[in-house]
Design a protein around this motif. Sequence first.
Motif, PDB file in Angstrom:
ATOM      1  N   GLN A 179      34.610 -97.830  93.788  1.00 56.73           N
ATOM      2  CA  GLN A 179      33.846 -98.720  92.675  1.00 56.73           C
ATOM      3  C   GLN A 179      33.874 -97.951  91.305  1.00 56.73           C
ATOM      4  O   GLN A 179      33.505 -98.671  90.332  1.00 56.73           O
ATOM      5  CB  GLN A 179      32.189 -98.745  93.256  1.00 56.73           C
ATOM      6  CG  GLN A 179      31.734 -97.419  93.492  1.00 56.73           C
ATOM      7  CD  GLN A 179      31.829 -97.033  94.889  1.00 56.73           C
ATOM      8  OE1 GLN A 179      32.588 -97.230  95.449  1.00 56.73           O
ATOM      9  NE2 GLN A 179      30.569 -96.488  95.399  1.00 56.73           N
ATOM     10  N   PHE A 180      34.384 -96.777  91.083  1.00 57.77           N
ATOM     11  CA  PHE A 180      34.510 -96.286  89.786  1.00 57.77           C
ATOM     12  C   PHE A 180      36.076 -96.352  89.190  1.00 57.77           C
ATOM     13  O   PHE A 180      36.494 -95.598  88.511  1.00 57.77           O
ATOM     14  CB  PHE A 180      33.953 -94.686  90.050  1.00 57.77           C
ATOM     15  CG  PHE A 180      32.719 -94.507  90.490  1.00 57.77           C
ATOM     16  CD1 PHE A 180      31.675 -94.851  89.504  1.00 57.77           C
ATOM     17  CD2 PHE A 180      32.337 -93.492  91.311  1.00 57.77           C
ATOM     18  CE1 PHE A 180      30.204 -95.002  89.910  1.00 57.77           C
ATOM     19  CE2 PHE A 180      30.830 -93.413  91.445  1.00 57.77           C
ATOM     20  CZ  PHE A 180      30.095 -94.061  90.597  1.00 57.77           C
ATOM     21  N   GLY A 181      36.567 -97.108  90.101  1.00 53.70           N
ATOM     22  CA  GLY A 181      38.265 -97.306  89.827  1.00 53.70           C
ATOM     23  C   GLY A 181      38.222 -97.685  87.971  1.00 53.70           C
ATOM     24  O   GLY A 181      39.272 -97.147  87.633  1.00 53.70           O
ATOM     25  N   SER A 182      37.420 -98.394  87.648  1.00 55.23           N
ATOM     26  CA  SER A 182      37.828 -98.912  86.231  1.00 55.23           C
ATOM     27  C   SER A 182      37.338 -97.805  85.201  1.00 55.23           C
ATOM     28  O   SER A 182      37.572 -97.723  84.029  1.00 55.23           O
ATOM     29  CB  SER A 182      36.783-100.046  86.006  1.00 55.23           C
ATOM     30  OG  SER A 182      35.577 -99.844  86.051  1.00 55.23           O
ATOM     31  N   TRP A 183      36.682 -96.773  85.743  1.00 54.23           N
ATOM     32  CA  TRP A 183      36.431 -95.603  85.021  1.00 54.23           C
ATOM     33  C   TRP A 183      37.391 -94.521  84.932  1.00 54.23           C
ATOM     34  O   TRP A 183      37.070 -93.458  84.872  1.00 54.23           O
ATOM     35  CB  TRP A 183      35.028 -95.191  85.260  1.00 54.23           C
ATOM     36  CG  TRP A 183      33.998 -95.805  84.991  1.00 54.23           C
ATOM     37  CD1 TRP A 183      33.974 -97.360  84.735  1.00 54.23           C
ATOM     38  CD2 TRP A 183      32.465 -95.743  85.179  1.00 54.23           C
ATOM     39  NE1 TRP A 183      32.667 -98.121  84.563  1.00 54.23           N
ATOM     40  CE2 TRP A 183      31.705 -96.709  84.904  1.00 54.23           C
ATOM     41  CE3 TRP A 183      31.709 -94.512  85.611  1.00 54.23           C
ATOM     42  CZ2 TRP A 183      30.332 -97.167  84.984  1.00 54.23           C
ATOM     43  CZ3 TRP A 183      30.497 -94.758  85.655  1.00 54.23           C
ATOM     44  CH2 TRP A 183      29.737 -95.808  85.277  1.00 54.23           C
ATOM     45  N   PHE A 184      38.385 -94.582  85.520  1.00 59.99           N
ATOM     46  CA  PHE A 184      39.536 -93.552  85.931  1.00 59.99           C
ATOM     47  C   PHE A 184      39.827 -92.979  84.887  1.00 59.99           C
ATOM     48  O   PHE A 184      40.116 -91.624  84.909  1.00 59.99           O
ATOM     49  CB  PHE A 184      40.393 -94.249  86.565  1.00 59.99           C
ATOM     50  CG  PHE A 184      40.886 -93.704  88.216  1.00 59.99           C
ATOM     51  CD1 PHE A 184      41.475 -92.618  88.128  1.00 59.99           C
ATOM     52  CD2 PHE A 184      40.495 -94.506  89.341  1.00 59.99           C
ATOM     53  CE1 PHE A 184      41.701 -92.188  89.521  1.00 59.99           C
ATOM     54  CE2 PHE A 184      40.569 -94.006  90.467  1.00 59.99           C
ATOM     55  CZ  PHE A 184      41.298 -92.857  90.465  1.00 59.99           C
ATOM     56  N   ALA A 185      40.049 -93.345  83.635  1.00 60.48           N
ATOM     57  CA  ALA A 185      40.343 -92.398  82.657  1.00 60.48           C
ATOM     58  C   ALA A 185      39.250 -91.495  82.203  1.00 60.48           C
ATOM     59  O   ALA A 185      39.438 -90.507  81.845  1.00 60.48           O
ATOM     60  CB  ALA A 185      40.713 -93.404  81.281  1.00 60.48           C
ATOM     61  N   ILE A 186      37.888 -92.031  82.275  1.00 62.38           N
ATOM     62  CA  ILE A 186      36.968 -91.034  82.079  1.00 62.38           C
ATOM     63  C   ILE A 186      36.775 -90.042  83.155  1.00 62.38           C
ATOM     64  O   ILE A 186      36.647 -88.818  82.741  1.00 62.38           O
ATOM     65  CB  ILE A 186      35.603 -91.804  81.834  1.00 62.38           C
ATOM     66  CG1 ILE A 186      35.645 -92.866  80.722  1.00 62.38           C
ATOM     67  CG2 ILE A 186      34.469 -90.908  81.595  1.00 62.38           C
ATOM     68  CD1 ILE A 186      34.394 -93.884  80.576  1.00 62.38           C
ATOM     69  N   ILE A 187      36.895 -90.422  84.307  1.00 62.31           N
ATOM     70  CA  ILE A 187      36.841 -89.373  85.255  1.00 62.31           C
ATOM     71  C   ILE A 187      38.181 -88.455  85.362  1.00 62.31           C
ATOM     72  O   ILE A 187      37.838 -87.321  85.589  1.00 62.31           O
ATOM     73  CB  ILE A 187      37.137 -90.225  86.775  1.00 62.31           C
ATOM     74  CG1 ILE A 187      35.806 -91.039  87.029  1.00 62.31           C
ATOM     75  CG2 ILE A 187      37.130 -89.219  87.771  1.00 62.31           C
ATOM     76  CD1 ILE A 187      35.931 -92.080  88.190  1.00 62.31           C
ATOM     77  N   THR A 188      39.272 -88.940  84.664  1.00 59.59           N
ATOM     78  CA  THR A 188      40.303 -88.016  84.472  1.00 59.59           C
ATOM     79  C   THR A 188      40.042 -87.174  83.540  1.00 59.59           C
ATOM     80  O   THR A 188      40.397 -85.773  83.518  1.00 59.59           O
ATOM     81  CB  THR A 188      41.780 -88.934  84.053  1.00 59.59           C
ATOM     82  OG1 THR A 188      42.013 -89.840  85.017  1.00 59.59           O
ATOM     83  CG2 THR A 188      42.634 -87.973  83.779  1.00 59.59           C
ATOM     84  N   ALA A 189      39.268 -87.516  82.495  1.00 62.80           N
ATOM     85  CA  ALA A 189      38.838 -86.591  81.270  1.00 62.80           C
ATOM     86  C   ALA A 189      38.061 -85.620  81.812  1.00 62.80           C
ATOM     87  O   ALA A 189      38.187 -84.201  81.226  1.00 62.80           O
ATOM     88  CB  ALA A 189      38.494 -87.452  79.964  1.00 62.80           C
ATOM     89  N   VAL A 190      36.849 -85.841  82.754  1.00 62.47           N
ATOM     90  CA  VAL A 190      36.117 -84.890  83.221  1.00 62.47           C
ATOM     91  C   VAL A 190      36.790 -84.010  84.225  1.00 62.47           C
ATOM     92  O   VAL A 190      36.580 -82.653  84.082  1.00 62.47           O
ATOM     93  CB  VAL A 190      35.014 -85.766  83.898  1.00 62.47           C
ATOM     94  CG1 VAL A 190      33.903 -84.636  84.490  1.00 62.47           C
ATOM     95  CG2 VAL A 190      34.142 -86.311  82.762  1.00 62.47           C
ATOM     96  N   THR A 191      37.609 -84.582  84.958  1.00 58.96           N
ATOM     97  CA  THR A 191      38.188 -83.638  86.151  1.00 58.96           C
ATOM     98  C   THR A 191      39.272 -82.813  85.506  1.00 58.96           C
ATOM     99  O   THR A 191      39.638 -81.892  86.174  1.00 58.96           O
ATOM    100  CB  THR A 191      38.657 -84.541  87.218  1.00 58.96           C
ATOM    101  OG1 THR A 191      39.624 -85.504  86.812  1.00 58.96           O
ATOM    102  CG2 THR A 191      37.688 -85.076  88.006  1.00 58.96           C
TER     103      THR A 191
END
Length: 434
Positions: free
Chosen positions: A327-339
Amino acid sequence: MIALLGFALMFTFILLIVTKRLSALLGLILVPIIFAIIGGFGLELGPMILDGLVGVAPTGIMLLFAVMYFGIMIDAGLFDPLINKILSIVKGDPLKVVIGTAVLATMVALDGDGTTTYIITVSAMLPLYKKLKMNPLVLTCTAMMAFGVMNIVPWGGPTARAITSLNLDPTEVFPPLIPVMLAGLCWVFLTAFILGKKERKRLGIISLEPGFMDDTRMEEAATLEAGSTTKRPKLIWFNFALTVLLIVGLVTSVFPLPVLFVIAFGIALYVNYPNLEEQKKRMESHAPNVLIVVSLIFASGVFTGILSGTSMVDEMAGALVSVIPEQFGSWFAIITAVTSMPLTYFMANDPYYFGVLPIIAETAAAYGVDPVHIARASVLGQPLHAMSPLIASTYLLVGMAGVEFGDHQKFILKWAVGTSVVMILVAIIFGIII
């Protein structure tokens, strides 16, 4: 299980060196060996460690001759005018010294190389810190934070790797990141201001005479024998030209970096100190610094060799990516930045950008996320990557400044995290990664 073993290894290593139960040198060697044996890789340790040592050998050679080269330049007095100029501006004010450190590190880091940034910044600024009795951790923190932001330039490494691994156009990826870098630098200078204010409150403003030389290390280095000095004022323009040519060679990659430093060192030593006895004394005076730095580099080869050979790095990355809910798929860029902060801390740039990032980008594409956004997001964790125990230049910085690796990690952590957080927030606000 391999991923858990890898996380346990990293946690144990960091805990032991931060609590000073082990030195960084022994931690880099003993901790991964013990965990490899626990994981059943005991019989495979030989090839793994050898591969790791071979992998860091060029870096070890480069740092050996880089430390020697810039040591010769210090002995010959190349940086004295710069030190005196900075002194005339800061006038014994710790706040101005820290701001000056940030300015110098930012300027030098334009070449995208951490080794050059740290050598020049520490060589120029450490005498001031010693003279004013300032905390050298402020120096290492400020220099590393500035480099962590400037390393995002396309020729610095991570951005080029992200562009290459995802087959993107550089003009799509980098220009939008410029406001993000500026925001990161604003945070760096704010941090420098805060740390400088603390040092000013602790020490006050000290009156110093222009042209001072450090009373301990630099005076000792300035004496070969009674009546003889290492200073070579008549060769300052030659040394300056040689250093400029060296930096140009580093930026243009006309030769491999180790080759450039070997050649530059040979020329510098012979021209400045043609006498064999002088050459011997110059090399002996810098041997302790060289031994500390190079031994840490080869010890890190043991660490990285085992992490790679056991596939701990790959499994750790896969484990982190796999826990992201759909469900967080559309936030993948933000997740990528954080991870990207923990991922690039736990591994070198090559395995992250050529191994992990394509997987992240492919997964994100399934949710309609542009790979350009993933590429931009992936470099925002570089301030944390700069302080990774897997990065050779980190040991060069702490070795030259004479601080403990664990102390440096504790001191810089919150400030480095702050840099990445500021850049991520600015990237989100300006729509650079979404």
